[in-house]
Design a protein around this motif. Structure first.
Motif, short mmCIF file in Angstrom:
data_model
loop_
_atom_site.label_atom_id
_atom_site.label_comp_id
_atom_site.label_asym_id
_atom_site.label_seq_id
_atom_site.Cartn_x
_atom_site.Cartn_y
_atom_site.Cartn_z
N ASN A 170 9.56 -16.01 -21.49
CA ASN A 170 10.59 -16.91 -20.99
C ASN A 170 11.72 -17.16 -22.00
O ASN A 170 12.87 -17.35 -21.62
N SER A 179 23.80 -17.40 -14.70
CA SER A 179 22.44 -17.96 -14.68
C SER A 179 21.71 -17.73 -16.01
O SER A 179 20.86 -18.52 -16.41
N ASP A 180 22.06 -16.63 -16.71
CA ASP A 180 21.44 -16.37 -18.02
C ASP A 180 21.88 -17.41 -19.05
O ASP A 180 21.08 -17.88 -19.86
N LYS A 183 20.17 -20.62 -18.32
CA LYS A 183 18.78 -20.58 -18.83
C LYS A 183 18.77 -20.78 -20.35
O LYS A 183 17.98 -21.55 -20.89
N SER A 186 19.28 -24.27 -21.40
CA SER A 186 18.10 -25.13 -21.19
C SER A 186 17.07 -24.96 -22.32
O SER A 186 16.23 -25.82 -22.53
#
Length: 429
Positions: A170, A179-180, A183, A186
């Motif tokens: 992950n 979206s990368d 991610k 986050s």
């Protein structure tokens, strides 16, 4: 006289054209010293039809094609479909100033009203699965089928992930889509040490952004110098010294054997047994063109889908452009190429015969509080004799080298001061 038309400028770094008055380029983020005045070519071709134009992909090439079609045809239907969940945005900005921030809106190439005004329908979150050339329709993963008269294949490329054990964890990210970045953002708060696999432009941009968010960063470069194809050894060393001074570590001839960790990533193990502690890994090892859908439809491909100067594939009615297209063996996978190919694909699909001219492949890097520009051949041809001119200012961190052969400029590398970029591009072209 009504209101005068706004003056347009062109960014020399990425080729984007926009209204003057911007301090930074909306596509690649460089400053206004990289802009030159731009005169739009007059387009006299116009032919209105009721045709359906289906554009697969909504990156630079897809948007450019849609715009070129609409300029020439006021009544046709244009549908642009993407598997991403958002409107077209600036991909080059992903490895620039967006880490640790939520700037989705600011990355958009155009606001929703622009597409409405142009009558371009955007369908998001749909992945194309099959092109049926006999029925002239495309099937998507949600089962819907869309008809087309002309199809523009602009599905771009994907990050190449080397077969490294542990790369599926992950905390391992390859930056290709919005979206990368979301991610990655986050994961930032729980990360202290990052390893970037790949010392090309995107890897170094990512390393710099990670450093700026407060992480300790190591870059792993497979080769023995940075950007070996575009830089000579001396300029590679100069760039390395700037990077090390910024507190980013660079390891050369570094081959990753494994990304370690049970629940979470804990480190990166190299072939020589060294283990670098890491809780975040960014992979930047180049891209591979998305060709399979076109190949299944019968299109010939090499490294990418093969097109002629009109951007036609070997399948009638299907045009390809951008990172997924290859013309005369060339596929640079850079933004200016995607824009120009898209324009040519759209114009030809709309019925005008125009030829695509290969763009000059220039390497640009902005980060580490410096800027770099490299173009042409920096003395790499063993069969040629070069005359070399170097200028260096250690204090101001400026380095310039010019390569000449047969009295002509063949290549140039500028670090720290790229103001000469426009003149050099003209001279090389």
């Amino acid at each position: 006289m009504g209101e005068g038309k706004k003056n347009m400028v062109k960014c020399l770094v990425c080729g984007a054209v926009f209204e003057e008055g911007n301090e930074v380029c909306p596509v690649c983020g460089v400053g206004s010293e990289n802009f030159v005045p731009y005169e739009e070519e007059k387009n006299n071709f116009h032919k209105n039809t009721e045709e359906l134009y289906l554009i697969l992909g909504n990156g630079a090439a897809g948007v450019s094609a849609a715009e070129a079609i609409r300029e020439r045809n006021s009544t046709c239907s244009i549908v642009m479909v993407t598997k991403e969940d958002c409107l077209p945005y600036s991909r080059p900005m992903l490895t620039k100033a967006v880490m640790g921030k939520d700037e989705r809106e600011e990355l958009l190439l155009h606001d929703p009203a622009w597409y409405e005004e142009k009558g371009i329908l955007n369908l998001t979150g749909k992945q194309a699965e099959k092109i049926d050339t006999k029925e002239k329709e495309v099937t998507f993963d949600d089962g819907i089928r869309l008809k087309y008269d002309k199809c523009i294949y602009a599905l771009g490329s994907e990050c190449f992930i080397p077969p490294i054990p542990g790369s599926e964890k992950n905390e391992v990210v390859a930056i290709r889509r919005l979206s990368d970045i979301e991610k990655l953002n986050s994961l930032l708060s729980e990360s202290k040490q990052a390893v970037v696999i790949g010392g090309g432009v995107l890897g170094l941009e990512a390393a710099w952004e990670l450093k700026r968010t407060g992480l300790f960063v190591t870059v792993l470069e497979h080769g023995d110098q940075l950007m070996k194809r575009q830089l000579d050894q001396e300029s590679g060393e100069f760039l390395k010294s700037i990077i090390l001074e910024k507190g980013i570590d660079v390891k050369f001839q570094a081959v990753t054997r494994e990304i370690e960790g049970e629940e979470k990533v804990t480190g990166v193990r190299l072939e020589d047994g060294t283990v670098l502690p890491a809780d975040l890994v960014v992979i930047s090892a180049g891209v591979r063109a998305n060709v399979s859908l076109a190949e299944d439809a019968g299109a010939k491909s090499g490294r990418a889908v093969i097109v002629n100067e009109h951007m036609e594939t070997t399948v009638p009615g299907i045009y390809a452009c951008g990172d997924c297209a290859e013309y005369e063996g060339i596929n640079y996978a850079i933004w200016p190429q995607a824009v120009e190919m898209g324009k040519a694909a759209g114009a030809n699909a709309a019925g005008e015969k125009i030829s695509y001219k290969t763009v000059t492949a220039a390497l640009t890097f902005n980060g580490m509080d410096t800027s770099l520009f490299a173009v042409g051949d920096p003395g790499k041809d063993p069969g040629r004799t070069y005359e070399v001119r170097r200028e260096e200012d250690e204090e101001k961190k400026i380095y310039k080298v010019y390569y000449y052969a047969e009295g002509k400029l063949t290549g140039a590398i500028l670090i720290g001061d790229t103001s000469d970029m426009g003149r050099i591009l003209e001279e090389i072209e």
